[in-house]
Write a protein that holds these residues in place. Sequence first.
Motif, PDB file in Angstrom:
ATOM      1  N   ALA A   1      -3.613  -4.264   0.784  1.00  0.00           N
ATOM      2  CA  ALA A   1      -2.427  -4.316   0.021  1.00  0.00           C
ATOM      3  C   ALA A   1      -2.432  -5.589  -0.682  1.00  0.00           C
ATOM      4  N   LYS A   2      -2.034  -6.323  -0.720  1.00  0.00           N
ATOM      5  CA  LYS A   2      -1.944  -7.682  -1.568  1.00  0.00           C
ATOM      6  C   LYS A   2      -2.724  -8.194  -2.950  1.00  0.00           C
ATOM      7  N   LYS A   3      -4.379  -7.514  -2.338  1.00  0.00           N
ATOM      8  CA  LYS A   3      -5.146  -7.709  -3.095  1.00  0.00           C
ATOM      9  C   LYS A   3      -5.321  -6.407  -3.843  1.00  0.00           C
ATOM     10  N   ARG A   4      -5.234  -5.362  -3.459  1.00  0.00           N
ATOM     11  CA  ARG A   4      -4.952  -4.249  -4.180  1.00  0.00           C
ATOM     12  C   ARG A   4      -4.203  -3.466  -4.352  1.00  0.00           C
ATOM     13  N   PRO A   5      -2.824  -4.264  -4.765  1.00  0.00           N
ATOM     14  CA  PRO A   5      -1.326  -2.889  -5.019  1.00  0.00           C
ATOM     15  C   PRO A   5      -1.661  -1.557  -5.081  1.00  0.00           C
ATOM     16  N   ASN A   6      -1.597  -1.089  -4.426  1.00  0.00           N
ATOM     17  CA  ASN A   6      -0.966   0.732  -4.824  1.00  0.00           C
ATOM     18  C   ASN A   6      -1.967   1.058  -4.811  1.00  0.00           C
ATOM     19  N   GLN A   7      -2.762   0.142  -4.164  1.00  0.00           N
ATOM     20  CA  GLN A   7      -5.080   1.609  -3.729  1.00  0.00           C
ATOM     21  C   GLN A   7      -4.773   1.905  -2.001  1.00  0.00           C
TER      22      GLN A   7
ATOM     23  N   LYS B   1       6.639  -3.006   3.315  1.00  0.00           N
ATOM     24  CA  LYS B   1       6.434  -3.421   2.192  1.00  0.00           C
ATOM     25  C   LYS B   1       7.564  -4.122   2.014  1.00  0.00           C
ATOM     26  N   ALA B   2       8.407  -4.263   2.085  1.00  0.00           N
ATOM     27  CA  ALA B   2       9.669  -5.589   1.927  1.00  0.00           C
ATOM     28  C   ALA B   2       8.951  -6.449   2.335  1.00  0.00           C
ATOM     29  N   GLU B   3       8.715  -6.615   3.556  1.00  0.00           N
ATOM     30  CA  GLU B   3       8.867  -7.633   4.447  1.00  0.00           C
ATOM     31  C   GLU B   3       7.374  -8.233   4.585  1.00  0.00           C
ATOM     32  N   THR B   4       6.086  -7.690   3.826  1.00  0.00           N
ATOM     33  CA  THR B   4       5.323  -8.063   3.851  1.00  0.00           C
ATOM     34  C   THR B   4       5.348  -8.628   1.813  1.00  0.00           C
ATOM     35  N   GLY B   5       6.242  -8.171   0.672  1.00  0.00           N
ATOM     36  CA  GLY B   5       6.038  -7.752  -0.262  1.00  0.00           C
ATOM     37  C   GLY B   5       4.431  -7.531  -0.941  1.00  0.00           C
ATOM     38  N   THR B   6       4.526  -6.274  -0.270  1.00  0.00           N
ATOM     39  CA  THR B   6       3.387  -5.150  -0.445  1.00  0.00           C
ATOM     40  C   THR B   6       3.766  -4.143  -1.388  1.00  0.00           C
ATOM     41  N   GLU B   7       2.603  -4.118  -2.554  1.00  0.00           N
ATOM     42  CA  GLU B   7       2.919  -2.533  -2.624  1.00  0.00           C
ATOM     43  C   GLU B   7       2.140  -1.631  -1.920  1.00  0.00           C
ATOM     44  N   MET B   8       2.253  -0.247  -1.568  1.00  0.00           N
ATOM     45  CA  MET B   8       1.134   0.415  -0.626  1.00  0.00           C
ATOM     46  C   MET B   8       1.766   2.108  -0.968  1.00  0.00           C
TER      47      MET B   8
END
Length: 321
Positions: free
Chosen positions: A145-151, A171-178
């Motif tokens: 998810a960090k490499k491919r935001p929202n994918q 998402k908040a804890e890991t700084g990712t966007e899914m």
Amino acid sequence: MISKIKTALLVGLATAGILAQPVLAADYPHKTVKLVTHSSPGGGTDVFLRELIKYLTPITGVTYVVENVRGGAGAKAMAYLAGSPADGSVFYGTTPSYVNTSLLSKPDKTYEDLDPVVNLFQDPQIVFVRADSPYKSLKEVVEDAKKRPNQVRVGVSTPGSLDRQVMEQLKAETGTEMTIITHDGGGDVMLSVLNGTSTVGIGEIGELRGQLDAKKIRLITTYTDERLPQFADVPTAKEQGINLVVRKFRGLAGPKGLPRDIVAAWEDAAQKVLQDPKFKAVYEKDALIPSYLNQEQYGKFLAGFAEEQKAFFTKYGITAD
């Protein structure tokens, strides 16, 4: 009005001279009782209630019917219960969703318009993927998810569900966007993962049991303090450096104003069914953790849970979809 149903009545001998289970509700005012869920068929609460009644009927002497009242992430089911007679003929299968939907969506009828009856279990949440998925752990999902935001597409149940809430925390804890895809229930989430609409799913063992046994899906993480004994090879999120522990409750509520003797009958029956060796074998296989609370205890628990959720929503900026 019925008397308090605390006296077990023996119902004679079954074949081979074995005693049948005691009937706790010989003078219960209804021969048939409806158990309502907002879950779709095959979803966690639907599966839970249908399994529960197999063991509850011999104990209570009552026939149970499960009805799926879907829509509004539980809002329609709560309205249905709130408008039903408070006579012990209809109850609602409770989970965190009915509190969360009440707080987020502010429907006409909320959890506060229902009477808590009993709590039965805590139901551990797990993260799963299709058997051929490249993901072996939640850590790998986060890295992707960090490499491919929202994918990365994550299937959860209703917008007010605990699993939907936890994804915002993840998402908040890991700084990712899914991308989060909501469904009517856990059964739909499982199908979403199987058909590739969702790449990852959040659910409970009971609703996944058939596909787990068929090796169609694979568990990659549990949101528990320690590994589940039934799935000792599946690491917790905490073991992977993600501090997430989720406790989902499963209980029953009824229309406002339930008579005390009706509630007492259910408190007694709930304790009896949890002690049933046959039911125990089933719920332990599905990793359900007995967590009995009587009406007073459950009411206090729900009040505290609601306050915690309000603070949680504010912290993570969570609003209804």
